[in-house]
Design a protein around this motif. Structure first.
Motif, PDB file in Angstrom:
ATOM      1  N   HIS A   1     114.193 -37.089 -61.085  1.00  0.00           N
ATOM      2  CA  HIS A   1     113.895 -38.210 -60.052  1.00  0.00           C
ATOM      3  C   HIS A   1     115.095 -38.920 -59.895  1.00  0.00           C
ATOM      4  O   HIS A   1     115.474 -39.346 -58.472  1.00  0.00           O
ATOM      5  N   LEU A   2     116.073 -39.073 -60.909  1.00  0.00           N
ATOM      6  CA  LEU A   2     117.403 -39.931 -60.630  1.00  0.00           C
ATOM      7  C   LEU A   2     118.410 -39.226 -59.969  1.00  0.00           C
ATOM      8  O   LEU A   2     119.001 -39.780 -58.981  1.00  0.00           O
ATOM      9  N   LEU A   3     118.451 -37.803 -60.077  1.00  0.00           N
ATOM     10  CA  LEU A   3     119.542 -37.107 -59.287  1.00  0.00           C
ATOM     11  C   LEU A   3     119.147 -37.068 -58.017  1.00  0.00           C
ATOM     12  O   LEU A   3     120.030 -36.865 -57.062  1.00  0.00           O
ATOM     13  N   LEU A   4     117.765 -36.978 -57.578  1.00  0.00           N
ATOM     14  CA  LEU A   4     117.386 -36.839 -56.194  1.00  0.00           C
ATOM     15  C   LEU A   4     117.635 -38.170 -55.308  1.00  0.00           C
ATOM     16  O   LEU A   4     117.581 -38.225 -54.145  1.00  0.00           O
ATOM     17  N   SER A   5     118.046 -39.187 -56.088  1.00  0.00           N
ATOM     18  CA  SER A   5     118.342 -40.368 -55.486  1.00  0.00           C
ATOM     19  C   SER A   5     119.702 -40.854 -55.406  1.00  0.00           C
ATOM     20  O   SER A   5     120.057 -41.909 -54.742  1.00  0.00           O
TER      21      SER A   5
END
Length: 342
Positions: free
Chosen positions: A124-128
């Protein structure tokens, strides 16, 4: 020896593997062919990884993956960041969720233990983060419990994902749903892209398109437009498109639209139409075609463009008309009569 430019691959993924024997055993990898790679991890085909070779943990299952990478290098970069979120430079230090509490013998930080929650939270963090937020990625879930864990994290995460990020669920129930990053598929119309309502025996990773077949009509349209010089004027700047000038031209991805424009014009137009388009972003995600008013996806347009200008062999293979061999029935064979004999 120079490296020849290639089109955007039909499929390249970063996947999450889980042991069906012990759910706490997880593995992250990348591949252009998930079914074959899973067979390798399960020892059915040569290959795989040493960490998945223990028979006591087999069989493994792919519970989730991310697709839409523009190259194998891009997928490997994302895979490394997801595997090493404690030291990845793609994650700002103030946003980091994973931390190392031990050191290796060489003094480097030791990778912290993985859990399903830690992997999903870092996904989730990497996609943001800026490095990946505008890539044309798509998240797939093939296990209901893993998708539910994703939804729970999306609800509690401080930073939200862009609303246009497609999240596909396929739990083997002859239904495929496409939702936004954090909403359950039940909240969306099943008639969205990726859903045809037809029952199929193939599901999960075995239903993923491994070739360019889904783009066949789009590619054929682009070939036809430029072969017969029907490109006309740029749909954005209205200037005449001269194919001899050597510029890059993108075609609207909607079925009945032949809108063609300069690549730079498409990029500028779509960025201006996006929320936050003026925040320094270089690449758009998608937007509205000025000719047909339909929605276009930048990643899909770029895949067709790179196929047209770099993928001659791939296009020939995709559009090749298979000739059916004429099978003559015995009754249709010409009988040699006495008059035919010499």
């Amino acid at each position: 020896m120079s490296v020849q430019p290639k089109p955007i691959p039909a499929l390249y993924t970063v996947y999450i593997l889980r042991s069906t024997v012990r759910h706490g055993s997880l593995y992250i990898g990348s591949t252009p062919n998930p079914p074959r790679r899973l067979s390798q991890h399960n020892g059915q085909v040569k290959g795989g990884a040493a960490r998945t070779s223990r028979n006591s943990l087999r069989p493994w299952e792919m519970v989730a993956l991310v697709s839409g990478f523009a190259s194998s290098t891009a997928a490997l970069k994302f895979e490394w960041a997801l595997t090493n979120p404690h030291i990845s430079m793609h994650i700002p230090s103030e946003s980091r969720l994973a931390f190392s509490t031990q050191r290796k013998r060489n003094g480097q930080p030791k990778r912290p233990p993985k859990s399903l929650v830690s992997i999903l939270s870092n996904l989730h963090l990497l996609l943001s983060v800026p490095s990946f937020a505008r890539w044309p990625l798509r998240v797939h879930f093939f296990a209901r419990d893993v998708h539910n864990a994703w939804l729970r994290w999306c609800d509690k995460a401080e930073k939200k994902l862009r609303g246009s990020l497609p999240v596909v669920t396929d739990f083997g129930e002859n239904t495929v749903a496409v939702a936004s990053a954090s909403k359950p598929p039940e909240a969306f119309d099943d008639s969205e892209e990726g859903t045809d309502g037809e029952e199929t025996s193939a599901w999960g990773i075995h239903a993923l398109p491994l070739d360019y077949e889904p783009l066949k009509e789009y590619v054929a349209k682009g070939q036809d437009i430029f072969e017969f010089e029907r490109q006309g004027d740029c749909v954005i700047c209205k200037e005449t498109i001269d194919p001899e000038e050597g510029g890059l031209h993108a075609v609207c991805s909607n079925e009945r639209c032949e809108g063609v424009g300069h690549l730079r014009c498409w990029g500028r137009h779509l960025l201006q139409g996006e929320d936050g388009g003026g925040d320094g972003a270089v690449l758009p995600v998608g937007g509205e075609c000025p000719k047909c008013r339909g929605h276009v996806h930048w990643g899909t347009m770029m895949k067709e463009l790179t196929l047209r200008v770099r993928g001659t062999k791939e296009v020939e293979k995709l559009l090749k008309v298979k000739r059916k061999r004429a099978v003559r029935k015995k009754s249709d064979k010409i009988k040699v009569t006495g008059k035919d004999k010499v």
